[in-house]
Design a protein around this motif. Sequence first.
Motif, mmCIF file in Angstrom:
data_model
loop_
_atom_site.group_PDB
_atom_site.id
_atom_site.type_symbol
_atom_site.label_atom_id
_atom_site.label_comp_id
_atom_site.label_asym_id
_atom_site.label_seq_id
_atom_site.Cartn_x
_atom_site.Cartn_y
_atom_site.Cartn_z
ATOM 1 N N HIS A 249 47.821 41.066 71.195
ATOM 2 C CA HIS A 249 47.062 42.170 71.939
ATOM 3 C C HIS A 249 47.088 41.843 73.375
ATOM 4 O O HIS A 249 47.254 42.889 74.128
ATOM 5 N N ALA A 250 47.197 40.606 73.952
ATOM 6 C CA ALA A 250 47.463 40.683 75.232
ATOM 7 C C ALA A 250 48.782 40.752 75.627
ATOM 8 O O ALA A 250 49.179 41.073 76.979
ATOM 9 N N ASP A 251 49.916 40.533 74.626
ATOM 10 C CA ASP A 251 51.001 40.952 75.041
ATOM 11 C C ASP A 251 51.732 41.582 73.730
ATOM 12 O O ASP A 251 52.539 40.646 72.993
ATOM 13 N N PRO A 252 51.677 42.868 73.686
ATOM 14 C CA PRO A 252 52.086 43.270 72.344
ATOM 15 C C PRO A 252 53.724 43.395 72.294
ATOM 16 O O PRO A 252 54.123 43.746 71.124
ATOM 17 N N LEU B 259 55.410 46.698 70.743
ATOM 18 C CA LEU B 259 54.956 46.979 69.506
ATOM 19 C C LEU B 259 54.012 48.056 69.674
ATOM 20 O O LEU B 259 52.864 47.929 70.255
ATOM 21 N N ALA B 260 54.117 48.958 68.698
ATOM 22 C CA ALA B 260 52.799 49.869 68.108
ATOM 23 C C ALA B 260 52.043 49.110 67.118
ATOM 24 O O ALA B 260 50.844 49.407 67.374
ATOM 25 N N SER B 261 52.815 48.705 66.121
ATOM 26 C CA SER B 261 52.043 48.104 65.035
ATOM 27 C C SER B 261 52.920 46.945 64.466
ATOM 28 O O SER B 261 54.049 46.934 64.495
ATOM 29 N N ARG B 262 52.204 46.235 63.338
ATOM 30 C CA ARG B 262 52.871 45.214 62.629
ATOM 31 C C ARG B 262 52.296 45.091 61.325
ATOM 32 O O ARG B 262 51.079 45.202 61.026
ATOM 33 N N ARG B 263 53.211 44.938 60.149
ATOM 34 C CA ARG B 263 52.684 44.991 59.034
ATOM 35 C C ARG B 263 53.119 43.435 58.229
ATOM 36 O O ARG B 263 54.291 43.356 58.228
ATOM 37 N N ARG B 264 52.334 42.866 57.710
ATOM 38 C CA ARG B 264 52.904 41.535 56.771
ATOM 39 C C ARG B 264 52.583 41.917 55.449
ATOM 40 O O ARG B 264 51.390 42.377 55.023
ATOM 41 N N TYR B 265 53.398 41.418 54.570
ATOM 42 C CA TYR B 265 53.400 41.550 53.040
ATOM 43 C C TYR B 265 53.029 40.229 52.253
ATOM 44 O O TYR B 265 53.250 39.116 52.963
ATOM 45 N N ASP C 1 47.684 45.150 58.211
ATOM 46 C CA ASP C 1 48.160 45.785 59.344
ATOM 47 C C ASP C 1 47.437 45.308 60.810
ATOM 48 O O ASP C 1 46.350 45.190 60.761
ATOM 49 N N GLU C 2 48.276 45.219 61.557
ATOM 50 C CA GLU C 2 47.903 44.995 63.243
ATOM 51 C C GLU C 2 48.386 46.250 63.713
ATOM 52 O O GLU C 2 49.537 46.477 64.071
ATOM 53 N N VAL C 3 47.374 46.674 64.813
ATOM 54 C CA VAL C 3 47.637 47.781 65.536
ATOM 55 C C VAL C 3 47.469 47.576 67.085
ATOM 56 O O VAL C 3 46.428 46.892 67.401
ATOM 57 N N PHE C 4 48.562 47.939 68.049
ATOM 58 C CA PHE C 4 48.723 47.393 69.218
ATOM 59 C C PHE C 4 48.391 48.369 70.206
ATOM 60 O O PHE C 4 48.171 48.237 71.495
ATOM 61 N N GLU C 5 48.288 49.849 69.834
ATOM 62 C CA GLU C 5 48.212 50.650 70.830
ATOM 63 C C GLU C 5 47.281 51.802 69.971
ATOM 64 O O GLU C 5 47.517 52.183 68.732
ATOM 65 N N PRO C 6 46.241 52.497 70.776
ATOM 66 C CA PRO C 6 45.518 53.392 70.068
ATOM 67 C C PRO C 6 46.197 54.612 69.070
ATOM 68 O O PRO C 6 45.862 54.948 68.159
ATOM 69 N N GLY C 7 47.287 54.946 69.781
ATOM 70 C CA GLY C 7 47.891 56.076 69.182
ATOM 71 C C GLY C 7 48.446 55.849 67.845
ATOM 72 O O GLY C 7 49.095 56.783 67.152
ATOM 73 N N ALA C 8 48.501 54.481 67.367
ATOM 74 C CA ALA C 8 49.252 54.019 66.082
ATOM 75 C C ALA C 8 48.225 53.704 64.952
ATOM 76 O O ALA C 8 48.683 53.242 63.910
ATOM 77 N N LEU C 9 46.911 54.332 65.124
ATOM 78 C CA LEU C 9 45.848 54.153 63.941
ATOM 79 C C LEU C 9 46.409 54.757 63.030
ATOM 80 O O LEU C 9 46.036 54.195 61.623
ATOM 81 N N ASP D 213 42.825 42.043 62.197
ATOM 82 C CA ASP D 213 43.807 41.253 63.101
ATOM 83 C C ASP D 213 43.803 39.810 62.393
ATOM 84 O O ASP D 213 42.856 39.033 62.246
ATOM 85 N N GLN D 214 44.972 39.344 62.175
ATOM 86 C CA GLN D 214 45.508 37.936 61.750
ATOM 87 C C GLN D 214 44.959 37.789 59.917
ATOM 88 O O GLN D 214 44.985 36.734 59.591
ATOM 89 N N SER D 215 44.514 38.858 59.291
ATOM 90 C CA SER D 215 44.063 38.624 58.008
ATOM 91 C C SER D 215 45.163 37.778 57.102
ATOM 92 O O SER D 215 44.787 37.138 56.149
ATOM 93 N N ALA D 216 46.378 38.198 57.343
ATOM 94 C CA ALA D 216 47.457 37.755 56.512
ATOM 95 C C ALA D 216 47.497 36.266 56.762
ATOM 96 O O ALA D 216 47.409 35.542 55.910
ATOM 97 N N PHE D 217 47.202 35.904 57.802
ATOM 98 C CA PHE D 217 47.280 34.416 58.303
ATOM 99 C C PHE D 217 45.918 33.899 57.757
ATOM 100 O O PHE D 217 46.175 32.544 56.973
ATOM 101 N N ILE D 218 45.014 34.238 57.811
ATOM 102 C CA ILE D 218 43.713 33.622 57.446
ATOM 103 C C ILE D 218 43.643 33.661 56.005
ATOM 104 O O ILE D 218 43.204 32.491 55.254
ATOM 105 N N ALA D 219 44.063 34.555 55.123
ATOM 106 C CA ALA D 219 44.092 34.695 53.875
ATOM 107 C C ALA D 219 44.836 33.611 53.113
ATOM 108 O O ALA D 219 44.886 33.011 52.196
ATOM 109 N N GLY D 220 45.979 33.122 54.054
ATOM 110 C CA GLY D 220 46.944 32.223 53.548
ATOM 111 C C GLY D 220 46.256 30.934 53.783
ATOM 112 O O GLY D 220 46.684 29.965 52.810
ATOM 113 N N LEU D 221 45.620 30.646 54.572
ATOM 114 C CA LEU D 221 44.809 29.332 54.976
ATOM 115 C C LEU D 221 44.209 28.728 53.990
ATOM 116 O O LEU D 221 43.648 27.686 53.538
#
Length: 701
Positions: A127-130, A133-139, A151-159, A167-175
């Motif tokens: 979020h400090a340096d997008p 990107l407007a958004s990112r999706r991990r499977y 999903d992670e969204v980096f700008e309001p218009g991409a909701l 944010d970072q849920s894919a990573f936290i779930a894997g841990l």
Amino acid sequence: MDSFNLPRSLAAKADPALIAEDAKHFAAIATSLSATVVDLTQRLEAVRKAPAGKGRQAVDRDEEVQRLTARLRALRRYSLDICLGRIVPSGGDPVYIGRFGLTDSDGRRLLVDWRSPAAEPFFGATHADPMGLASRRRYRWTGGQVTDYWDEVFEPGALSGHAALDDQSAFIAGLGSNRSARMRDVLGTIQADQDAIIRAGSDGALVVDGGPGTGKTVVALHRTAYLLYSDARLHRRQGGVLFVGPHEPYLAYVSDVLPSLGEEDVQTCTLRDLVPEGATAVDEPDPAVAALKSTAGIVRAVEAAVRFYEEPPTRGMTVATDDDEIHLTADDWAEAFDAPGPGTPHNEGRGQVWEELLTILLSKYHGEEPSDLVRRSLLRNRELLAAFNRAWPILEPLDIVADLWSVPAYLRKCAPWLNADEIRALQRPDPRAWTVSDLPVLDAAHQRVGDPETSREERRRAAAVDTQRRSYARVIDDLIASHEYDDGEGLMQMLVQQDLREVLIDEAGLPGSDVDRLAGPFAHIVVDEAQELSDAEWQMLLRRCPSRSFTIVGDRAQARHGFTESWSSRLHRVGIERLRLASLTINYRTPSEIMTAAEPVIRAVLPDANVPTSIREGGLPVHYGSTSELRSLLSSGDGVACVIGDPTFSWPSARVRSLTPVLAKGLEFDLVILVNPAQFGAVDRYVAMTRATRQLVILTS
């Protein structure tokens, strides 16, 4: 087959408005994957059926077979899970990121290789340096189907069109998932701080300093794959990449990672594997002797030990031929002994000295016999051969080291900086009772002396070539003389040329020797748990990497023999001048409850230790109890577990292992049970405590 298989609890994520575009793209990926596998299979079959050829042509064919086979194996091990996720650039179309690049039959890019510059925002955007990107999706993939996505969204218009904005849920779930006997796949959840290091250039040495759980091993492995993809200077023809791990359990644990990234040509080993004697070497019983052998100076003593056998004779001699006497002076000997270039192994240099000696003798010959006959007579001259064997004998590497450990005068000559007590300490009754501390010295001897068979092999090869050359010459001369063969195309005239006659030499029929695949030189070396290497052990790696291009991964706080100096001081001392330092400070693996207990242990002995900050809580406090609870604790748990501190412990399934802190280093387990921690030093306790990803249990008798 439907590419999505979301559980009922995630029904909101199954909305076609959210996943229809992905499902369509996955169908195109599946079609392209099948076509690519068919195409590669046909190409591989065609290459295998093609004539092997000789020399460079044969090497090229073998490399193409190897490349196609590796590519096929990598593609066949995945289905749609070849896709890691997608990014949507601001104002642009989705870009799907894959383990490998993939296009369809029309050349449309379906997947961008994760190592390409276009894929960098997938890993590096924050979020400090997008990063645009407007958004990112991990499977999350299970059995070739998507069972969750984030999903992670980096700008309001991409909701619009996103169901999971944690944010970072894919990573936290894997841990939080259970570990296994091998390192799990984490490519899709590499974090920005890790990715920045993975993608750093290969010039000089990059030191990656990070505490437990920061992903040092993840970085080391994925950086290896990235560098092989991005830097043509590191390909096998330029030397390739060597990956050095701390011990065999570690190599087994990470063995599947590089092949899963499509890199099967990386040499992996431990320091023991670099030396034949490493397989049976035991620990050095005397710490003082181990300390003496850990210095770079004791390794340099090998050079002096070998030079002792490369001193030219100070007296001349007369060499008799059938019709002449040739005087060989001391200066002639000295000139011949200068023939080997710098760095030439002793036994290899022996052949060069012998050839130079023959050249000098032939230049002084004044008789009338043809030079080839004189040369053959010199080759059989017993007096000359005896003098040469005394002056430059064939050496055995093990003899050199054994003599250092059993002949005090020899060691004093080769290592004059040692005092009498140190020389006495290095002597032992059985000089060939090799220890781990001997390995750097043995390696130096192997490299400096070379294979004792080299000189003999060269003579056998030269004799075989000479026999073939004379045989072909007789046949060709007979054909030319007979005038019975004339193809009308000038073949006879071609056969007169020496170059064509040389082409007829059958290389396959000549004596050869096996290649040591770990001897180097390598274009780049990756070293994990590098804080454990002594100055002498660093020489083993520097010898194999003249470019000084290294990835050095470690943690000063986990050094068993202490590491109070800086990385720069340590590495400059061993000979690595150009280096950059990167730090990993976020602990992704170890719950904060465990790190809170472990931090004071290491701070007590290394106040400036790089203790990383845990980003999650495990919900389970550190459990303190009695050793009587050991089996009941293991019976009630799941996942993989490790018992550290009870060498007599055994368990009927592979789910539970019993290791020392040394062999547990670099590994991770759901549950760690540390038995009687007072038996270990602070560093070993710290290492053992921080192997757990879920729960730590400390038991005392």
